[in-house]
Design a protein around this motif. Sequence first.
Motif, PDB file in Angstrom:
ATOM      1  N   THR A  38      78.528  67.078 -17.232  1.00  0.00           N
ATOM      2  CA  THR A  38      78.260  65.906 -18.063  1.00  0.00           C
ATOM      3  C   THR A  38      78.352  66.265 -19.536  1.00  0.00           C
ATOM      4  OG1 THR A  38      76.856  64.960 -16.339  1.00  0.00           O
ATOM      5  CG2 THR A  38      76.570  64.105 -18.579  1.00  0.00           C
ATOM      6  N   ALA A  39      77.818  67.426 -19.904  1.00  0.00           N
ATOM      7  CA  ALA A  39      77.873  67.877 -21.305  1.00  0.00           C
ATOM      8  C   ALA A  39      79.319  68.020 -21.772  1.00  0.00           C
ATOM      9  CB  ALA A  39      77.112  69.190 -21.465  1.00  0.00           C
ATOM     10  N   VAL A  40      80.163  68.584 -20.936  1.00  0.00           N
ATOM     11  CA  VAL A  40      81.585  68.723 -21.291  1.00  0.00           C
ATOM     12  C   VAL A  40      82.199  67.343 -21.513  1.00  0.00           C
ATOM     13  CG1 VAL A  40      83.852  69.439 -20.422  1.00  0.00           C
ATOM     14  CG2 VAL A  40      81.895  70.989 -20.220  1.00  0.00           C
ATOM     15  N   LYS A  41      81.886  66.382 -20.652  1.00  0.00           N
ATOM     16  CA  LYS A  41      82.411  65.018 -20.806  1.00  0.00           C
ATOM     17  C   LYS A  41      81.925  64.381 -22.106  1.00  0.00           C
ATOM     18  CE  LYS A  41      82.855  64.182 -15.889  1.00  0.00           C
ATOM     19  NZ  LYS A  41      82.262  63.554 -14.703  1.00  0.00           N
ATOM     20  N   LEU A  42      80.741  64.788 -22.582  1.00  0.00           N
ATOM     21  CA  LEU A  42      80.199  64.273 -23.843  1.00  0.00           C
ATOM     22  C   LEU A  42      80.810  64.970 -25.063  1.00  0.00           C
ATOM     23  CD1 LEU A  42      76.428  63.968 -22.869  1.00  0.00           C
ATOM     24  CD2 LEU A  42      78.001  62.072 -23.360  1.00  0.00           C
ATOM     25  N   GLY A  43      81.627  66.020 -24.815  1.00  0.00           N
ATOM     26  CA  GLY A  43      82.282  66.729 -25.907  1.00  0.00           C
ATOM     27  C   GLY A  43      81.665  68.060 -26.272  1.00  0.00           C
ATOM     28  N   ALA A  44      80.742  68.543 -25.467  1.00  0.00           N
ATOM     29  CA  ALA A  44      80.074  69.814 -25.766  1.00  0.00           C
ATOM     30  C   ALA A  44      80.963  71.005 -25.423  1.00  0.00           C
ATOM     31  CB  ALA A  44      78.768  69.918 -24.984  1.00  0.00           C
ATOM     32  N   VAL A  65      71.622  79.999 -24.262  1.00  0.00           N
ATOM     33  CA  VAL A  65      72.868  79.352 -24.655  1.00  0.00           C
ATOM     34  C   VAL A  65      73.939  79.749 -23.648  1.00  0.00           C
ATOM     35  CG1 VAL A  65      73.565  81.237 -26.213  1.00  0.00           C
ATOM     36  CG2 VAL A  65      74.468  78.919 -26.565  1.00  0.00           C
ATOM     37  N   LYS A  66      74.867  78.826 -23.420  1.00  0.00           N
ATOM     38  CA  LYS A  66      76.006  79.103 -22.534  1.00  0.00           C
ATOM     39  C   LYS A  66      77.219  78.390 -23.092  1.00  0.00           C
ATOM     40  CE  LYS A  66      77.751  78.604 -17.834  1.00  0.00           C
ATOM     41  NZ  LYS A  66      77.444  78.137 -16.473  1.00  0.00           N
ATOM     42  N   LYS A  67      78.342  79.093 -23.143  1.00  0.00           N
ATOM     43  CA  LYS A  67      79.615  78.483 -23.540  1.00  0.00           C
ATOM     44  C   LYS A  67      80.118  77.662 -22.364  1.00  0.00           C
ATOM     45  CE  LYS A  67      84.190  79.433 -25.262  1.00  0.00           C
ATOM     46  NZ  LYS A  67      85.167  80.393 -25.683  1.00  0.00           N
ATOM     47  N   LEU A  68      80.575  76.452 -22.670  1.00  0.00           N
ATOM     48  CA  LEU A  68      81.095  75.554 -21.637  1.00  0.00           C
ATOM     49  C   LEU A  68      82.603  75.452 -21.724  1.00  0.00           C
ATOM     50  CD1 LEU A  68      78.520  72.638 -22.011  1.00  0.00           C
ATOM     51  CD2 LEU A  68      78.538  74.451 -20.275  1.00  0.00           C
ATOM     52  N   THR A  69      83.241  75.324 -20.590  1.00  0.00           N
ATOM     53  CA  THR A  69      84.680  75.127 -20.553  1.00  0.00           C
ATOM     54  C   THR A  69      84.984  73.975 -19.611  1.00  0.00           C
ATOM     55  OG1 THR A  69      84.909  76.750 -18.782  1.00  0.00           O
ATOM     56  CG2 THR A  69      85.234  77.540 -21.022  1.00  0.00           C
ATOM     57  N   ALA A  70      85.967  73.202 -19.955  1.00  0.00           N
ATOM     58  CA  ALA A  70      86.397  72.112 -19.060  1.00  0.00           C
ATOM     59  C   ALA A  70      87.126  72.731 -17.884  1.00  0.00           C
ATOM     60  CB  ALA A  70      87.301  71.150 -19.825  1.00  0.00           C
TER      61      ALA A  70
END
Length: 164
Positions: A112-118, A158-163
């Motif tokens: 969900t965070a990735v979809k929000l642009g995170a 903290v964690k780096k997110l990737t699509a």
Amino acid sequence: MSDWIIEAGSVLDADVDDVMREYFEEMGQRVLGRSVTSVELDTVLAHDPHDDLGPPSGAFLVARSNEGEFLGCAGVRMLNGTETAELKRMYVRPAGRGTGLGKGLLRAVEETAVKLGATRIVCETNTQLIEARTLYARHGYQETGPYEGHGRADHWFVKKLTAE
């Protein structure tokens, strides 16, 4: 196949208030070593509200059993002016513990965070919440310093997110 379903919900739903009170009661017992008062609960919610865990800059996810029982929840909100999402109000009721639901909620929040642009996600917790710290570490979260902390946190992740 899991015995639960995770879907978008609303922090305004009546059963969410009950679960949030349960959440804060458990946090009081574990972190403070005592019950929280209604005044303390109101103060916590005023200082760190959860009404922004919804569109357009956030989301609230609810996990229910296949029979409809509320088993857990987690929220995500974007931090102002950044590509950083914050995980909030993650809670698994005792009936959902040991089922993989914590991992499922964490994955759903990250998606969900990735979809929000995170591009990264942060969260905070306490020393006494060993299960939370273990879950975060097991799923790629790294300890970091405070970001925009609220309350009584003493561990930040903290964690780096990737699509995908």
